[in-house]
Motif scaffolding. Structure first.
Motif, mmCIF file in Angstrom:
data_model
loop_
_atom_site.group_PDB
_atom_site.id
_atom_site.type_symbol
_atom_site.label_atom_id
_atom_site.label_comp_id
_atom_site.label_asym_id
_atom_site.label_seq_id
_atom_site.Cartn_x
_atom_site.Cartn_y
_atom_site.Cartn_z
ATOM 1 N N ASP A 1 22.297 5.448 -6.192
ATOM 2 C CA ASP A 1 21.806 5.703 -7.542
ATOM 3 C C ASP A 1 20.305 5.947 -7.532
ATOM 4 O OD1 ASP A 1 24.357 5.263 -8.474
ATOM 5 O OD2 ASP A 1 23.995 3.117 -8.838
ATOM 6 N N LYS A 2 19.903 6.933 -8.305
ATOM 7 C CA LYS A 2 18.471 7.186 -8.445
ATOM 8 C C LYS A 2 17.924 6.209 -9.472
ATOM 9 C CE LYS A 2 18.379 11.897 -6.991
ATOM 10 N NZ LYS A 2 17.874 13.221 -7.167
ATOM 11 N N PRO A 3 16.668 5.842 -9.341
ATOM 12 C CA PRO A 3 16.092 4.908 -10.300
ATOM 13 C C PRO A 3 16.059 5.520 -11.696
ATOM 14 C CG PRO A 3 14.413 5.722 -8.794
ATOM 15 C CD PRO A 3 15.730 6.254 -8.337
ATOM 16 N N ALA A 4 16.084 4.662 -12.703
ATOM 17 C CA ALA A 4 16.054 5.106 -14.096
ATOM 18 C C ALA A 4 14.823 5.960 -14.340
ATOM 19 C CB ALA A 4 16.074 3.906 -15.037
ATOM 20 N N GLY A 5 15.011 7.078 -15.029
ATOM 21 C CA GLY A 5 13.879 7.939 -15.345
ATOM 22 C C GLY A 5 13.639 9.013 -14.310
ATOM 23 N N ALA A 6 14.344 8.976 -13.179
ATOM 24 C CA ALA A 6 14.157 9.997 -12.137
ATOM 25 C C ALA A 6 14.972 11.219 -12.500
ATOM 26 C CB ALA A 6 14.581 9.462 -10.776
ATOM 27 N N SER A 7 14.398 12.390 -12.322
ATOM 28 C CA SER A 7 15.109 13.623 -12.650
ATOM 29 C C SER A 7 15.768 14.192 -11.407
ATOM 30 C CB SER A 7 14.144 14.645 -13.256
ATOM 31 O OG SER A 7 13.127 14.924 -12.325
ATOM 32 N N SER A 8 16.836 14.975 -11.604
ATOM 33 C CA SER A 8 17.572 15.563 -10.493
ATOM 34 C C SER A 8 16.889 16.777 -9.968
ATOM 35 C CB SER A 8 18.977 15.940 -10.907
ATOM 36 O OG SER A 8 19.652 14.760 -11.282
ATOM 37 N N HIS B 1 12.410 16.258 -2.931
ATOM 38 C CA HIS B 1 12.074 17.676 -2.847
ATOM 39 C C HIS B 1 12.035 18.212 -1.413
ATOM 40 C CE1 HIS B 1 10.741 16.573 -6.891
ATOM 41 N NE2 HIS B 1 11.093 17.810 -7.196
ATOM 42 N N ALA B 2 12.269 17.368 -0.440
ATOM 43 C CA ALA B 2 12.204 17.802 0.956
ATOM 44 C C ALA B 2 13.444 18.603 1.326
ATOM 45 C CB ALA B 2 12.074 16.592 1.886
ATOM 46 N N GLY B 3 13.248 19.652 2.069
ATOM 47 C CA GLY B 3 14.376 20.423 2.584
ATOM 48 C C GLY B 3 14.932 19.729 3.815
ATOM 49 N N GLU B 4 15.922 20.337 4.421
ATOM 50 C CA GLU B 4 16.521 19.764 5.623
ATOM 51 C C GLU B 4 16.345 20.718 6.789
ATOM 52 O OE1 GLU B 4 20.525 18.498 5.164
ATOM 53 O OE2 GLU B 4 20.037 17.058 3.599
ATOM 54 N N ALA B 5 16.191 20.163 7.969
ATOM 55 C CA ALA B 5 16.102 20.958 9.186
ATOM 56 C C ALA B 5 16.921 20.264 10.258
ATOM 57 C CB ALA B 5 14.637 21.075 9.635
ATOM 58 N N ALA B 6 17.523 21.042 11.124
ATOM 59 C CA ALA B 6 18.376 20.481 12.171
ATOM 60 C C ALA B 6 17.531 19.676 13.161
ATOM 61 C CB ALA B 6 19.093 21.602 12.908
ATOM 62 N N HIS B 7 18.119 18.590 13.652
ATOM 63 C CA HIS B 7 17.441 17.749 14.640
ATOM 64 C C HIS B 7 18.485 17.163 15.572
ATOM 65 C CE1 HIS B 7 14.785 14.847 16.498
ATOM 66 N NE2 HIS B 7 15.664 13.900 16.220
ATOM 67 N N ALA B 8 18.228 17.218 16.859
ATOM 68 C CA ALA B 8 19.104 16.598 17.853
ATOM 69 C C ALA B 8 18.384 15.366 18.390
ATOM 70 C CB ALA B 8 19.413 17.568 18.984
ATOM 71 N N ALA B 9 18.919 14.179 18.096
ATOM 72 C CA ALA B 9 18.280 12.931 18.528
ATOM 73 C C ALA B 9 18.275 12.833 20.047
ATOM 74 C CB ALA B 9 19.012 11.740 17.932
ATOM 75 N N HIS C 1 0.819 -1.220 0.000
ATOM 76 C CA HIS C 1 0.000 0.000 0.000
ATOM 77 C C HIS C 1 0.853 1.269 0.000
ATOM 78 C CE1 HIS C 1 0.858 0.723 4.242
ATOM 79 N NE2 HIS C 1 0.241 1.872 4.112
ATOM 80 N N VAL C 2 2.159 1.152 0.311
ATOM 81 C CA VAL C 2 3.038 2.314 0.358
ATOM 82 C C VAL C 2 3.351 2.748 -1.071
ATOM 83 C CG1 VAL C 2 5.288 3.177 1.094
ATOM 84 C CG2 VAL C 2 4.034 1.593 2.554
ATOM 85 N N ARG C 3 3.130 4.006 -1.346
ATOM 86 C CA ARG C 3 3.388 4.546 -2.681
ATOM 87 C C ARG C 3 4.849 4.939 -2.784
ATOM 88 N NH1 ARG C 3 -0.712 8.290 -4.804
ATOM 89 N NH2 ARG C 3 0.812 8.277 -6.485
ATOM 90 N N ARG C 4 5.664 4.028 -3.280
ATOM 91 C CA ARG C 4 7.112 4.241 -3.373
ATOM 92 C C ARG C 4 7.456 5.438 -4.252
ATOM 93 N NH1 ARG C 4 9.889 -1.145 -2.416
ATOM 94 N NH2 ARG C 4 8.238 -2.431 -1.628
ATOM 95 N N ASP C 5 6.745 5.582 -5.365
ATOM 96 C CA ASP C 5 7.023 6.706 -6.263
ATOM 97 C C ASP C 5 6.783 8.039 -5.566
ATOM 98 O OD1 ASP C 5 4.302 6.089 -6.149
ATOM 99 O OD2 ASP C 5 3.883 6.840 -8.160
ATOM 100 N N LEU C 6 5.724 8.101 -4.762
ATOM 101 C CA LEU C 6 5.408 9.322 -4.032
ATOM 102 C C LEU C 6 6.441 9.580 -2.929
ATOM 103 C CD1 LEU C 6 3.399 11.611 -3.840
ATOM 104 C CD2 LEU C 6 2.025 10.208 -2.305
ATOM 105 N N MET C 7 6.887 8.515 -2.255
ATOM 106 C CA MET C 7 7.925 8.670 -1.232
ATOM 107 C C MET C 7 9.198 9.233 -1.860
ATOM 108 S SD MET C 7 7.671 5.330 1.230
ATOM 109 C CE MET C 7 9.262 5.687 1.938
ATOM 110 N N ARG C 8 9.567 8.723 -3.055
ATOM 111 C CA ARG C 8 10.764 9.182 -3.732
ATOM 112 C C ARG C 8 10.667 10.671 -4.057
ATOM 113 N NH1 ARG C 8 10.773 4.695 -6.711
ATOM 114 N NH2 ARG C 8 12.152 3.351 -5.583
#
Length: 145
Positions: free
Chosen positions: A138-145, A116-124, A104-111
């Motif tokens: 490696d990115k999957p074939a057909g994936a754009s940078s 496109h996600a930014g980064e934010a600082a986190h202290a575990a 049920h997990v949409r792998r394409d959507l997760m990718r």
């Protein structure tokens, strides 16, 4: 002095009825179980069982000894619990644990989200910090940078 309206009384009565419906029902009214979240029913008398002990078999499996709380039955048995698939990926995955991702997990959507996600600082606070990007490679074939 506080006055209670008929509407408030009816609402209170409805809330109490809902709470009564949510109470667990069983055929055995023994003592309250210590491990409420790991209930198992006795395969013979159908009474609730209590965990006596457990031990890990692997990173994804645990062996548990249960005992029936019905003193007239007293059945003691071993059960295994196994983690079989991932519904929501961990933010701190262990690379040695290999669990299949649920269909049920949409792998394409997760990718797309990860790309496109930014980064934010986190202290575990509760886990060891992980160095490096877990999704690097490696990115999957057909994936754009």
């Amino acid at each position: 002095m506080m006055h209670i309206t008929a509407k408030q009384k009816a609402l209170h009565k409805a809330v109490l009825k809902q709470a009564e419906l949510r109470k667990p029902r069983g055929n055995h009214t023994g003592r309250r179980l210590r491990m409420e979240g790991t209930r198992m029913e006795c395969p013979h008398c159908k009474a609730t069982c209590e965990i006596r002990t457990s031990k890990p078999v692997s990173a994804t499996m645990r062996e548990t000894i249960y005992q029936c709380t019905n003193v007239e039955c007293g059945h003691t048995f071993v059960a295994t619990t196994e983690i079989v698939r991932t519904l929501s990926p961990s933010a701190t995955p262990d690379p040695t644990v290999n669990l299949p991702l649920s269909t049920h997990v949409r792998r394409d959507l997760m990718r797309v989200v990860l790309d496109h996600a930014g980064e934010a600082a986190h202290a575990a606070q509760f886990t060891q910090p992980i160095t490096g990007d877990l999704f690097a490679g490696d990115k999957p074939a057909g994936a754009s940078s």
